[in-house]
Design an enzyme around this catalytic site. Structure first.
Site, PDB file in Angstrom:
ATOM      1  N   GLY A 157     157.959  87.686 132.498  1.00  0.00           N
ATOM      2  CA  GLY A 157     157.108  88.856 132.711  1.00  0.00           C
ATOM      3  C   GLY A 157     157.950  90.050 133.118  1.00  0.00           C
ATOM      4  O   GLY A 157     158.983  89.890 133.782  1.00  0.00           O
ATOM      5  N   CYS A 180     161.466  86.948 140.298  1.00  0.00           N
ATOM      6  CA  CYS A 180     161.283  88.281 139.703  1.00  0.00           C
ATOM      7  C   CYS A 180     162.633  88.761 139.194  1.00  0.00           C
ATOM      8  O   CYS A 180     163.645  88.639 139.892  1.00  0.00           O
ATOM      9  CB  CYS A 180     160.756  89.236 140.778  1.00  0.00           C
ATOM     10  SG  CYS A 180     160.561  90.929 140.217  1.00  0.00           S
ATOM     11  N   LEU A 181     162.652  89.327 137.997  1.00  0.00           N
ATOM     12  CA  LEU A 181     163.923  89.801 137.430  1.00  0.00           C
ATOM     13  C   LEU A 181     164.523  90.935 138.273  1.00  0.00           C
ATOM     14  O   LEU A 181     165.723  91.166 138.203  1.00  0.00           O
ATOM     15  CB  LEU A 181     163.718  90.271 135.983  1.00  0.00           C
ATOM     16  CG  LEU A 181     163.425  89.163 134.965  1.00  0.00           C
ATOM     17  CD1 LEU A 181     163.097  89.755 133.605  1.00  0.00           C
ATOM     18  CD2 LEU A 181     164.590  88.190 134.856  1.00  0.00           C
ATOM     19  N   GLU A 218     152.723  91.064 137.829  1.00  0.00           N
ATOM     20  CA  GLU A 218     153.091  92.283 137.080  1.00  0.00           C
ATOM     21  C   GLU A 218     152.194  93.467 137.446  1.00  0.00           C
ATOM     22  O   GLU A 218     152.682  94.603 137.523  1.00  0.00           O
ATOM     23  CB  GLU A 218     153.061  92.026 135.565  1.00  0.00           C
ATOM     24  CG  GLU A 218     154.001  90.931 135.070  1.00  0.00           C
ATOM     25  CD  GLU A 218     155.442  91.056 135.548  1.00  0.00           C
ATOM     26  OE1 GLU A 218     155.891  92.190 135.805  1.00  0.00           O
ATOM     27  OE2 GLU A 218     156.108  90.022 135.700  1.00  0.00           O
TER      28      GLU A 218
HETATM   29  C1  Y12 Z   1     155.143  83.206 137.527  1.00  0.00           C
HETATM   30  C2  Y12 Z   1     155.825  83.783 138.571  1.00  0.00           C
HETATM   31  C3  Y12 Z   1     156.387  85.039 138.434  1.00  0.00           C
HETATM   32  C4  Y12 Z   1     156.245  85.715 137.241  1.00  0.00           C
HETATM   33  C5  Y12 Z   1     156.835  87.078 137.113  1.00  0.00           C
HETATM   34  C6  Y12 Z   1     157.941  87.174 136.122  1.00  0.00           C
HETATM   35  N1  Y12 Z   1     159.151  86.646 136.664  1.00  0.00           N
HETATM   36  C7  Y12 Z   1     160.231  86.354 135.902  1.00  0.00           C
HETATM   37  O1  Y12 Z   1     160.165  86.537 134.699  1.00  0.00           O
HETATM   38  C8  Y12 Z   1     161.435  85.854 136.587  1.00  0.00           C
HETATM   39  C9  Y12 Z   1     162.524  85.589 135.912  1.00  0.00           C
HETATM   40  C10 Y12 Z   1     163.789  85.159 136.492  1.00  0.00           C
HETATM   41  C11 Y12 Z   1     164.787  84.759 135.615  1.00  0.00           C
HETATM   42  C12 Y12 Z   1     166.031  84.380 136.099  1.00  0.00           C
HETATM   43  O2  Y12 Z   1     167.049  84.066 135.261  1.00  0.00           O
HETATM   44  C13 Y12 Z   1     167.290  82.754 134.856  1.00  0.00           C
HETATM   45  O3  Y12 Z   1     166.596  81.855 135.236  1.00  0.00           O
HETATM   46  C14 Y12 Z   1     168.429  82.551 133.943  1.00  0.00           C
HETATM   47  C15 Y12 Z   1     166.256  84.349 137.449  1.00  0.00           C
HETATM   48  O4  Y12 Z   1     167.494  83.829 137.853  1.00  0.00           O
HETATM   49  C16 Y12 Z   1     168.436  84.579 138.482  1.00  0.00           C
HETATM   50  O5  Y12 Z   1     168.215  85.646 138.904  1.00  0.00           O
HETATM   51  C17 Y12 Z   1     169.761  83.945 138.639  1.00  0.00           C
HETATM   52  C18 Y12 Z   1     165.274  84.767 138.328  1.00  0.00           C
HETATM   53  C19 Y12 Z   1     164.033  85.181 137.846  1.00  0.00           C
HETATM   54  C20 Y12 Z   1     155.574  85.128 136.206  1.00  0.00           C
HETATM   55  C21 Y12 Z   1     155.005  83.885 136.358  1.00  0.00           C
HETATM   56 CO    CO Z   2     158.657  90.975 139.127  1.00  0.00          CO
END
Ligand code: Y12
Ligand code: CO
Length: 174
Positions: free
Chosen positions: A45, A95-96, A138
């Site tokens: 997201g 969260c990114l 989001e």
């Molecule tokens: C459920 C909970 C939260 C959401 C919001 C959207 N969140 C994300 O898309 C989070 C992504 C994320 C990705 C990461 O990278 C990897 O895993 C390779 C991450 O890792 C690092 O920062 C190292 C952290 C978060 C939607 C649904």
């Molecule tokens: Co976020």
């Protein structure tokens, strides 16, 4: 258009996003670039403010049972509004814009959401599970709210300490 994801504690993440009125080429280019940035970062997201655009735009792509994301599952929401909400659920969110940090957050279990698609058509979705959590996460971004704001005082203090340490390590490894 190459986008960079804004990271906490950047002040832009606290801005309130404005309603989108023009469903034009510029919006479509932003949506496509957001999708590319989200996929490159392994996200599910992303809100426009996370790439520095304070407009009510978010995208979500929930992985399937094999943990694969596909373009068919991409949801683009413009000007979303939660119409109905019910129940309670807890999920370990990330969260990114707050890399390497995950915490249990309590949210509504089910939602009914009205939004516009990239052409400006009004849509409605009934969401539960991960989609419901992602939409709430989001939409919070559109209001300048981060999931870490929902932590208890001691958990937030712990986060700030750990996050500062991580940032220091990041700087020294550059
Ligand atoms: C459920 C909970 C939260 C959401 C919001 C959207 N969140 C994300 O898309 C989070 C992504 C994320 C990705 C990461 O990278 C990897 O895993 C390779 C991450 O890792 C690092 O920062 C190292 C952290 C978060 C939607 C649904
Ligand atoms: Co976020």
């Amino acid at each position: 258009m190459k986008l960079t994801i804004v990271e906490y504690p950047d002040k832009r993440l606290r801005e309130k996003s404005k309603i989108v009125e023009k469903f034009n080429e510029e919006l479509h280019t932003l949506l496509d670039a957001m999708n590319e940035a989200m996929m490159q970062s392994n996200g599910i997201g992303l809100a426009a403010i996370q790439v520095g655009h304070a407009i009510q735009v978010l995208i979500i792509n929930i992985p399937d049972e094999e943990n694969q994301q596909s373009s068919e599952n991409l949801i683009e929401m413009i000007n979303p509004t939660i119409i109905e909400k019910s129940g309670e659920t807890t999920y370990q969110e990330g969260c990114l814009s707050v890399p390497k940090f995950y915490e249990d957050i309590v949210r509504f279990e089910k939602l009914s959401v009205s939004y516009q698609d990239r052409e400006g058509n009004t849509k409605r979705v009934e969401a539960d599970g991960l989609l419901s959590i992602a939409i709430q996460h989001e939409i919070d971004h559109l209001n300048g709210i981060l999931f870490i704001d929902k932590l208890s005082y001691p958990r937030r203090k712990k986060f700030e300490k750990e996050y500062k340490k991580l940032q220091k390590e990041k700087k020294t490894s550059k």
